[in-house]
Scaffold this motif. Structure first.
Motif, PDB file in Angstrom:
ATOM      1  N   GLN A  94       9.138  -1.032  -2.386  1.00 40.15           N
ATOM      2  CA  GLN A  94       7.823  -0.665  -1.911  1.00 40.15           C
ATOM      3  C   GLN A  94       6.758  -1.059  -1.736  1.00 40.15           C
ATOM      4  N   SER A  95       7.203  -2.355  -1.183  1.00 38.45           N
ATOM      5  CA  SER A  95       5.623  -3.421  -0.771  1.00 38.45           C
ATOM      6  C   SER A  95       5.910  -2.837   0.089  1.00 38.45           C
ATOM      7  N   GLU A 100      -4.862   1.128  -1.684  1.00 37.44           N
ATOM      8  CA  GLU A 100      -5.213   2.499  -1.204  1.00 37.44           C
ATOM      9  C   GLU A 100      -5.090   3.476  -1.174  1.00 37.44           C
ATOM     10  N   SER A 101      -3.486   4.063  -1.097  1.00 37.08           N
ATOM     11  CA  SER A 101      -2.616   4.831  -1.180  1.00 37.08           C
ATOM     12  C   SER A 101      -2.066   5.430  -2.603  1.00 37.08           C
ATOM     13  N   ARG A 102      -2.163   4.909  -3.746  1.00 36.58           N
ATOM     14  CA  ARG A 102      -1.715   4.455  -4.383  1.00 36.58           C
ATOM     15  C   ARG A 102      -2.158   6.104  -5.889  1.00 36.58           C
ATOM     16  N   GLY A 126      11.243   0.011   4.832  1.00 37.25           N
ATOM     17  CA  GLY A 126      10.841   0.480   6.104  1.00 37.25           C
ATOM     18  C   GLY A 126       9.837   1.240   6.307  1.00 37.25           C
ATOM     19  N   ARG A 127       8.961   1.863   5.300  1.00 35.91           N
ATOM     20  CA  ARG A 127       8.472   2.990   5.343  1.00 35.91           C
ATOM     21  C   ARG A 127       6.585   2.911   4.390  1.00 35.91           C
ATOM     22  N   ASP A 128       6.060   3.243   5.498  1.00 35.87           N
ATOM     23  CA  ASP A 128       4.926   2.832   4.882  1.00 35.87           C
ATOM     24  C   ASP A 128       4.589   4.169   3.633  1.00 35.87           C
ATOM     25  N   ILE A 132       5.658   7.921   3.736  1.00 36.50           N
ATOM     26  CA  ILE A 132       6.231   8.266   1.629  1.00 36.50           C
ATOM     27  C   ILE A 132       4.868   9.555   1.897  1.00 36.50           C
ATOM     28  N   LEU A 133       4.149   9.096   1.698  1.00 34.65           N
ATOM     29  CA  LEU A 133       3.285  10.723   1.445  1.00 34.65           C
ATOM     30  C   LEU A 133       3.123  12.145   1.868  1.00 34.65           C
TER      31      LEU A 133
END
Length: 168
Positions: A94-95, A100-102, A126-128, A132-133
């Motif tokens: 999850q790195s 700011e997306s939490r 590998g996803r930002d 993910i959202l």
């Protein structure tokens, strides 16, 4: 012969007593039936054979076994604490989740859990955060059967990635 030390190589996994190998694999994917079946398939010649077999076995499990595995996964966006292998993998995977997306992820996770009754699972490596959202929002439109297939596929990707990373 393996003598109860930490499993760090594929040879050690192949040679470990059944109970020790099973416990080690439960940190990778927390499904007892899956871990028992992977252990029963030993020995593995390489990490790819292990990962491919592990992924294939996930496709054969009942939903209850998948739900058992989900119970050990933190919510995407949660800050994972602890020093277990599972916690370390989750933090690394999850790195790419930005602080700011939490808030948006927490809201979408809540809606997802209300809809499907379990944690949202995605291969986060590998996803930002935006990817993910977007995937979480897309999957909120799934029916239960389609979502269960997505979950199973994501669990297979996560598990295979962990096994390849650990034993390559």
């Amino acid at each position: 012969m393996h003598t109860g030390t930490t499993i760090t190589t594929l040879s050690q996994l192949n040679e470990a007593p059944v109970g020790e190998a099973t416990e080690h694999l439960l940190a990778v994917c927390h499904s007892r039936r899956w871990a028992d079946r992977v252990v029963a398939g030993r020995p593995y010649r390489d990490a790819d054979q292990l990962a491919d077999t592990a992924s294939s076995l996930l496709g054969e499990l009942a939903w209850a076994d998948i739900a058992e595995a989900l119970s050990a996964h933190p919510r995407i966006g949660d800050r994972v604490s602890g020093s277990t292998s599972s916690a370390q993998w989750s933090r690394a995977e999850q790195s790419g989740v930005a602080d700011e997306s939490r808030a948006a992820l927490i809201d979408a996770n809540r809606r997802y859990e209300e809809t499907f009754g379990h944690v949202f699972l995605i291969r986060a490596s590998g996803r930002d955060s935006a990817q993910i959202l977007a995937e979480l929002e897309r999957r909120l439109g799934n029916d239960v059967a389609a979502e269960r297939e997505d979950v199973r596929g994501q669990l297979a990707e996560i598990t295979a990635g962990r096994l390849r990373g650990e034993f390559a």
